[in-house]
Design a protein around this motif. Sequence first.
Motif, PDB file in Angstrom:
ATOM      1  N   THR A   4       0.988  -0.785  -0.257  1.00 13.88           N
ATOM      2  CA  THR A   4       0.329   0.015   0.741  1.00 13.88           C
ATOM      3  C   THR A   4       0.652   0.963   0.209  1.00 13.88           C
ATOM      4  OG1 THR A   4      -0.948  -1.600   1.818  1.00 13.88           O
ATOM      5  CG2 THR A   4      -1.579   1.129   1.304  1.00 13.88           C
ATOM      6  N   ASN A   5       0.518   1.615  -0.336  1.00 14.61           N
ATOM      7  CA  ASN A   5       1.432   3.540  -0.863  1.00 14.61           C
ATOM      8  C   ASN A   5       0.694   4.780   0.037  1.00 14.61           C
ATOM      9  OD1 ASN A   5       3.438   5.365  -1.719  1.00 14.61           O
ATOM     10  ND2 ASN A   5       2.825   4.765  -3.987  1.00 14.61           N
ATOM     11  N   GLY A 168       8.494  15.480   9.645  1.00 14.59           N
ATOM     12  CA  GLY A 168       7.433  16.711   9.240  1.00 14.59           C
ATOM     13  C   GLY A 168       7.481  16.350   8.142  1.00 14.59           C
ATOM     14  N   GLU A 169       8.254  16.621   7.118  1.00 20.53           N
ATOM     15  CA  GLU A 169       8.460  16.672   5.649  1.00 20.53           C
ATOM     16  C   GLU A 169       7.371  15.202   4.929  1.00 20.53           C
ATOM     17  OE1 GLU A 169       9.406  19.407   4.071  1.00 20.53           O
ATOM     18  OE2 GLU A 169       8.368  19.228   2.557  1.00 20.53           O
ATOM     19  N   HIS A 170       7.761  14.342   4.862  1.00 20.32           N
ATOM     20  CA  HIS A 170       7.803  12.750   4.278  1.00 20.32           C
ATOM     21  C   HIS A 170       6.824  12.446   4.855  1.00 20.32           C
ATOM     22  CE1 HIS A 170      10.350  13.243   0.981  1.00 20.32           C
ATOM     23  NE2 HIS A 170      11.421  14.086   2.075  1.00 20.32           N
ATOM     24  N   ALA A 171       6.345  12.448   7.145  1.00 24.56           N
ATOM     25  CA  ALA A 171       4.880  11.459   7.385  1.00 24.56           C
ATOM     26  C   ALA A 171       4.451  12.763   7.888  1.00 24.56           C
ATOM     27  CB  ALA A 171       6.385  10.740   8.519  1.00 24.56           C
ATOM     28  N   ALA A 176      -2.922  13.694  15.815  1.00 29.50           N
ATOM     29  CA  ALA A 176      -3.605  13.318  15.263  1.00 29.50           C
ATOM     30  C   ALA A 176      -3.671  12.499  13.804  1.00 29.50           C
ATOM     31  CB  ALA A 176      -4.970  14.336  15.141  1.00 29.50           C
ATOM     32  N   ASP A 177      -2.564  12.687  13.810  1.00 30.72           N
ATOM     33  CA  ASP A 177      -2.303  12.270  11.815  1.00 30.72           C
ATOM     34  C   ASP A 177      -1.493  10.460  11.717  1.00 30.72           C
ATOM     35  OD1 ASP A 177      -3.720  13.913  10.605  1.00 30.72           O
ATOM     36  OD2 ASP A 177      -1.261  15.331  10.323  1.00 30.72           O
ATOM     37  N   GLY A 178      -0.342  10.485  12.870  1.00 34.04           N
ATOM     38  CA  GLY A 178       0.195   9.172  12.976  1.00 34.04           C
ATOM     39  C   GLY A 178       0.155   8.748  13.802  1.00 34.04           C
ATOM     40  N   GLY A 179      -0.714   9.138  15.224  1.00 34.29           N
ATOM     41  CA  GLY A 179      -0.491   8.881  16.663  1.00 34.29           C
ATOM     42  C   GLY A 179       0.799   9.446  17.201  1.00 34.29           C
ATOM     43  N   MET A 268       6.870   4.628   9.336  1.00 36.41           N
ATOM     44  CA  MET A 268       5.912   5.579  10.751  1.00 36.41           C
ATOM     45  C   MET A 268       4.524   5.708   9.530  1.00 36.41           C
ATOM     46  SD  MET A 268       4.532   8.543  11.927  1.00 36.41           S
ATOM     47  CE  MET A 268       6.638  10.026  12.272  1.00 36.41           C
ATOM     48  N   TYR A 269       5.094   6.513   9.291  1.00 30.28           N
ATOM     49  CA  TYR A 269       3.539   7.149   8.506  1.00 30.28           C
ATOM     50  C   TYR A 269       2.938   5.634   7.333  1.00 30.28           C
ATOM     51  CZ  TYR A 269       0.963  10.886   5.616  1.00 30.28           C
ATOM     52  OH  TYR A 269      -0.210  11.472   5.194  1.00 30.28           O
ATOM     53  N   ALA A 270       2.783   4.853   7.395  1.00 25.29           N
ATOM     54  CA  ALA A 270       2.232   4.026   7.288  1.00 25.29           C
ATOM     55  C   ALA A 270       1.233   3.500   7.605  1.00 25.29           C
ATOM     56  CB  ALA A 270       3.234   3.144   5.547  1.00 25.29           C
ATOM     57  N   ILE A 271       1.868   3.456   9.123  1.00 25.95           N
ATOM     58  CA  ILE A 271       1.672   2.767  10.460  1.00 25.95           C
ATOM     59  C   ILE A 271       0.763   3.876  10.816  1.00 25.95           C
ATOM     60  CG2 ILE A 271       2.175   2.188  12.786  1.00 25.95           C
ATOM     61  CD1 ILE A 271       4.876   0.605  11.645  1.00 25.95           C
TER      62      ILE A 271
END
Lengths: 308, 237
Positions: A4-5, A168-171, A176-179, A268-271
Amino acid sequence: MESTNYEKGENVMAEFWMSEILKGCVEKGMSLGEYILASECENTGQTREQALDRMSQMLDVMEQSARGGLENPVFSNSGLTGGCAHQYHGYIQKGQSILGPVLADAVQMALSCSEVNAAMGKIVACPTAGSCGIVPAAVLAVGKYRGNSREEMVQALFTASGVGMVIGEHATLAGADGGCQAECGAAAAMAAAAAVRLLGGDDEQAVHGAAMALKNLLGLVCDPVCGLVEIPCIKRNAVSVSVALTAADMACAGVRSYIPFDEVVTAMYAIGKALPQQLRETGQGGLAATKTGMEMYQRIYGQDYGAM
Amino acid sequence: MKTEYLAGSYSVFDIAGPVMVGPSSSHTAGAARLGKMARVLAHNSVRSVVFQLYGSFAKTYKGHGTDKALLAGILGFDPWDERLRDSFRIAGESGVDYSFQPMEGSAGEGTGWESVHPNTVRFLITTHGGEKFDVVGCSIGGGKVRIVGLNGISVQFTGESPILVTRHLDSPGIIASIASLLYQSRLNIGNMRVSRKRHSDTADMYLEIDGSVPKSIVEQIQELPGMLSVVLLQPEE
């Protein structure tokens, strides 16, 4: 297996990855901290002295908040929490801590910053208010132990900022967005990088330290009781700085992260995106939804938890 | 422009910073910032204020100290000012009346703004001169804020470009005179809203300006016949 991208789309500076920045550092023969400082000046029109001076002011506030809760207990605005930094400080003073002087010092300072924050005291959001204890604790505890100069500590904060900027740039840096991995995880990565530099490691080691710290906080959810920046945030700051210093120590020994930092950030962002809404700063799941968490909700807001 | 160093979307001091009074960037720092903006819009002259709280602000304002922060902003304090936590006492000493009203549902009805963020506050301000101001603002995360409603006009002030807010007699030519003064300084109007108050024959106008507005222009606008008040809200440093 289908992948999943979850790469971030628009408005992302596509080249702003740590691997690219480190290449730039090598080309220019400058450290990561110097590079980030130079980039900041180029982009904002601040002079080098102004930017250094401003970071030095950040360090001043960090020092105050890292000590504010030690000698005397401070209590939160809500009345839910307080006094932990003071309690732990007393325990260290009696020589009872098993952690060793650097880590114990870091833990008490992380608790202090977070308690000062909850008590409506002045802090540096680094990168966020909820994770404000981790970077100061690492920098000040290691800096004191190693006898680093103030200039070195300021420089280490630029190194840490570079790590945070890439995250911050890539995740994301928002619970509220990423836990919590996006707040305490990012802060621990920043703290590890700073600690490695203060311990005498190079930038590559600093980035491995950052990767190892973030890796070990992946998946951490944001489940604040009553939606307040207190439970579990305060103690997560204390434990996250322990993770950061463990990662930094390993990195200084030459241990490398098998997964490169930039890829850890992507993971981290995907999670974060895969986490359910209840576990992203809504106060509706995890510890917030425990029996005690719900009782606290009733006490603070005078209405049933179910009514929220 | 060719740059020598790679840069991201964040500044260093977005990451190591800002300095703020805790506990929450959105519910404390953002709230203080909104309060201060509302104060400026009310000519720095607040005799009394009602804070109507919506969404998450209505539910959690006590725990996060949102109430103390909003009031501190109204008193003119910045988000990093440690007097923030004592704002109730300070307001009492300076004779500013205040009350907090947690509201149900959305803030949209009949107020002139369209969509409203979960962290929303409506300020109903009465100045020392008895003038009324109605300001609606949202705290949109990370301490960033947006003013969305002003005296019944739907606006979008985020602190990125300056806005001019005027109250003038509802008569022909005033708006043209303002536009012409701005044109003389080669200032472009990015956005403009007008709302008329029939009962008082006055109009409130909101202008978003591209580029920085010199103080002299504000003074010249103030001098226009029929002009009742002018406020310039500048982006924060």
